[in-house]
Design an enzyme around this catalytic site. Structure first.
Site, PDB file in Angstrom:
ATOM      1  N   TYR A 142     -62.391 -22.364 -39.591  1.00  0.00           N
ATOM      2  CA  TYR A 142     -61.456 -23.133 -40.030  1.00  0.00           C
ATOM      3  C   TYR A 142     -61.850 -24.679 -39.217  1.00  0.00           C
ATOM      4  O   TYR A 142     -61.561 -24.860 -38.010  1.00  0.00           O
ATOM      5  CB  TYR A 142     -60.087 -22.780 -40.243  1.00  0.00           C
ATOM      6  CG  TYR A 142     -59.144 -24.002 -40.854  1.00  0.00           C
ATOM      7  CD1 TYR A 142     -59.326 -24.128 -42.226  1.00  0.00           C
ATOM      8  CD2 TYR A 142     -58.312 -24.443 -40.162  1.00  0.00           C
ATOM      9  CE1 TYR A 142     -58.513 -25.103 -42.899  1.00  0.00           C
ATOM     10  CE2 TYR A 142     -57.224 -25.331 -40.736  1.00  0.00           C
ATOM     11  CZ  TYR A 142     -57.419 -25.603 -42.240  1.00  0.00           C
ATOM     12  OH  TYR A 142     -56.484 -26.595 -42.548  1.00  0.00           O
ATOM     13  N   ASP A 237     -65.817 -27.442 -32.175  1.00  0.00           N
ATOM     14  CA  ASP A 237     -64.271 -27.536 -32.710  1.00  0.00           C
ATOM     15  C   ASP A 237     -63.111 -26.814 -31.692  1.00  0.00           C
ATOM     16  O   ASP A 237     -63.122 -25.652 -31.960  1.00  0.00           O
ATOM     17  CB  ASP A 237     -63.972 -27.142 -34.149  1.00  0.00           C
ATOM     18  CG  ASP A 237     -62.511 -27.357 -34.587  1.00  0.00           C
ATOM     19  OD1 ASP A 237     -61.730 -27.694 -33.771  1.00  0.00           O
ATOM     20  OD2 ASP A 237     -62.716 -26.931 -35.725  1.00  0.00           O
ATOM     21  N   LYS A 266     -53.747 -29.373 -31.532  1.00  0.00           N
ATOM     22  CA  LYS A 266     -52.614 -28.208 -31.227  1.00  0.00           C
ATOM     23  C   LYS A 266     -52.267 -28.556 -29.779  1.00  0.00           C
ATOM     24  O   LYS A 266     -51.392 -29.398 -29.571  1.00  0.00           O
ATOM     25  CB  LYS A 266     -53.440 -26.822 -31.290  1.00  0.00           C
ATOM     26  CG  LYS A 266     -53.825 -26.722 -32.836  1.00  0.00           C
ATOM     27  CD  LYS A 266     -54.090 -25.568 -33.182  1.00  0.00           C
ATOM     28  CE  LYS A 266     -53.850 -25.263 -34.941  1.00  0.00           C
ATOM     29  NZ  LYS A 266     -55.189 -25.002 -35.529  1.00  0.00           N
TER      30      LYS A 266
HETATM   31  C1  LIG Z   1     -55.816 -25.951 -36.690  1.00  0.00           C
HETATM   32  C2  LIG Z   1     -57.123 -26.049 -36.675  1.00  0.00           C
HETATM   33  C3  LIG Z   1     -57.644 -27.361 -37.280  1.00  0.00           C
HETATM   34  C4  LIG Z   1     -56.824 -28.227 -38.229  1.00  0.00           C
HETATM   35  O1  LIG Z   1     -55.741 -28.920 -37.633  1.00  0.00           O
HETATM   36  P1  LIG Z   1     -54.473 -29.584 -37.992  1.00  0.00           P
HETATM   37  O2  LIG Z   1     -53.978 -30.162 -37.112  1.00  0.00           O
HETATM   38  O3  LIG Z   1     -53.770 -28.372 -38.629  1.00  0.00           O
HETATM   39  O4  LIG Z   1     -55.277 -30.413 -39.279  1.00  0.00           O
HETATM   40  C5  LIG Z   1     -59.183 -27.443 -37.214  1.00  0.00           C
HETATM   41  N1  LIG Z   1     -60.034 -26.711 -36.580  1.00  0.00           N
HETATM   42  C6  LIG Z   1     -59.214 -25.774 -35.986  1.00  0.00           C
HETATM   43  C7  LIG Z   1     -60.167 -24.695 -35.199  1.00  0.00           C
HETATM   44  C8  LIG Z   1     -58.039 -25.185 -36.102  1.00  0.00           C
HETATM   45  O5  LIG Z   1     -57.567 -23.885 -35.569  1.00  0.00           O
END
Ligand SMILES: *Cc1c(COP(=O)(O)O)cnc(C)c1O
Length: 433
Positions: A142, A237, A266
């Site tokens: 994601y 990411d 996060k």
């Molecule tokens: C949570 C997440 C995102 C998206 O971040 P948001 O602040 O919710 O837009 C992107 N990449 C990874 C790996 C994530 O866990």
């Protein structure tokens, strides 16, 4: 009617599904979401005053536990100086320096507000820098909800049972090629065929949005080798893993790979809306205003969010990572033991301090197709038994259990004592296949 039920009814009348982000709606576990009134340390409290040991941790940010007094004080002090200026502040450079000190390959850093924006911008930058169109992502990873990245995107979508998303045009994802995670042959074959057209590979270097699926040894190094050999960029990411699995994220924990770009979110915002991307100076300088790749944000580098991020990174010292690691090692061992005692076939997987359980599966889960075969009905029964016992797990079988440095022995013992009944509930709900 409980205060919680009243809150949900009220929200349902005015907010689609009653929630501001879909996984919060308990869609895959059933029942009504818990409305939180406040949280402190390892605990959250709902609107009826019920206490939960919280393993949601805001879905990752709460590395220090909720409402750490020093983070709250930093945000309060920043708020008193003004909420947003639309002009640069010294704190932005301070946070960017703190990020770069932990991940030196992020020579320059741009602050944004969400992980979605960070990934969307990293992809645009990679395309702008290479002059190529194709993007490679892995099934089950994601990277936020921007159009190009909403193809086979893991937890939220798996949870909602959606195949992708309505409203994302075929054209928007046509240039996104999706490969199974950990499939070295597939990624080699793709580069052999189309390597010269690929702008970037974006990956979760340890996948955490399809349950925890660690990279197989050499997989991330292979991505680096292939992208470097074909003039494509590698985007790590680390929105979820960054500053959580170690002081320098998965990159620092695994070592041996030099990605071109990183995305963070996060933990880096300490619970406030803040995310970042970083990479080589020459590459990052292709962003506006120096370069031709446009990116902007009214609230980017917001003073309250930067204050929370700076305080969080300052407090996240070696002791914090040791506490999270040992809490995770202890709890994951107890979880697995409880399932074994209850006769529940399961597979527990770890990536650093992150772990999750796949109920109904026993052999290693190395990709999304396998993760999808877990028994979500048994998870549903397990989840609700834990909630009844005062333990709030993420309401999805595809998520990590988020621990923090505030989860002390007492909080862990509360979780462990809830496990036998919940594992028994999972046992009786196991689908007989
Ligand atoms: C949570 C997440 C995102 C998206 O971040 P948001 O602040 O919710 O837009 C992107 N990449 C990874 C790996 C994530 O866990």
């Amino acid at each position: 009617m409980s205060g919680n039920d009243a809150a949900f009814e009220r929200a349902l009348r005015i907010i689609p599904g009653g929630v501001s982000s879909p996984v919060r709606a308990f869609g895959s576990v059933g029942g009504s979401p818990v409305f939180i009134a406040r949280a402190a340390g390892p605990y959250s409290y709902d609107v009826d005053g019920r206490e939960y040991v919280d393993l949601v941790g805001s879905w990752g940010p709460a590395l220090l536990g909720h409402a750490h007094p020093e983070v709250v004080a930093a945000v309060q002090a920043a708020a008193a100086r003004g909420l947003s200026f639309g002009a640069p502040t010294v704190a932005e450079a301070e946070l960017a320096e703190a990020i770069s000190a932990r991940v030196p390959l992020a020579q320059k850093v741009r602050l944004v507000s969400t992980g979605t924006e960070a990934c969307m911008t990293a992809v645009r930058l990679a395309r702008g820098a290479t002059g190529r169109d194709l993007l490679v992502k892995f099934a089950g990873c994601y990277h936020g909800h921007s159009d190009a990245l909403l193809a086979a995107a893991g937890s939220g979508l798996a949870t909602g049972g959606l195949p992708g998303s309505a409203g994302v045009t075929a054209a928007a994802t046509a240039q996104t090629l999706v490969v199974p995670y950990n499939d070295a042959d597939a990624i080699r074959a793709l580069f052999a065929e189309r390597g010269g057209e690929i702008a970037a590979v974006i990956t979760e270097p340890a996948a955490a949005n399809m349950g925890i699926v660690p990279p197989e040894p050499g997989f991330n190094a292979l991505l680096w080798e292939l992208t470097a050999a074909h003039g494509a960029l590698l985007i790590y990411d680390e929105v979820l893993t960054g500053f959580r699995v170690s002081a320098s994220g998965w990159w620092g924990l695994e070592g041996g790979v030099e990605p071109d770009l990183f995305t963070f979110g996060k933990v880096v915002g300490g619970g406030m809306p803040l995310a970042a991307l970083g990479g080589r100076a020459g590459l990052m300088d292709m962003l506006a205003p120096l370069g031709p790749v446009y990116q902007a944000g009214t609230l980017s580098g917001n003073p309250l969010a930067t204050a929370a991020g700076i305080a969080t990174l300052r407090l996240a010292d070696a002791g914090v990572y040791e506490r999270v690691d040992s809490a995770s090692a202890q709890l994951s061992t107890e979880v697995s033991a409880a399932f074994t005692r209850a006769g529940v076939p399961h597979r527990l997987q770890r990536a650093g301090s992150l772990f999750s359980v796949f109920i109904g599966l026993e052999s290693p889960v190395r990709d999304y197709a396998t993760a999808l075969r877990q028994d979500t009905g048994a998870f549903r029964a397990f989840f609700h038994a834990m909630l009844d016992a005062g333990v709030a797990l993420p309401p999805s079988a595809y998520e990590a259990w988020f621990l923090s440095a505030a989860h002390d022995q007492h909080a862990l013992d509360q979780v462990v004592s809830a496990l036998p009944v919940a594992a028994a509930a999972a046992a009786s709900a196991l689908s007989s296949s």
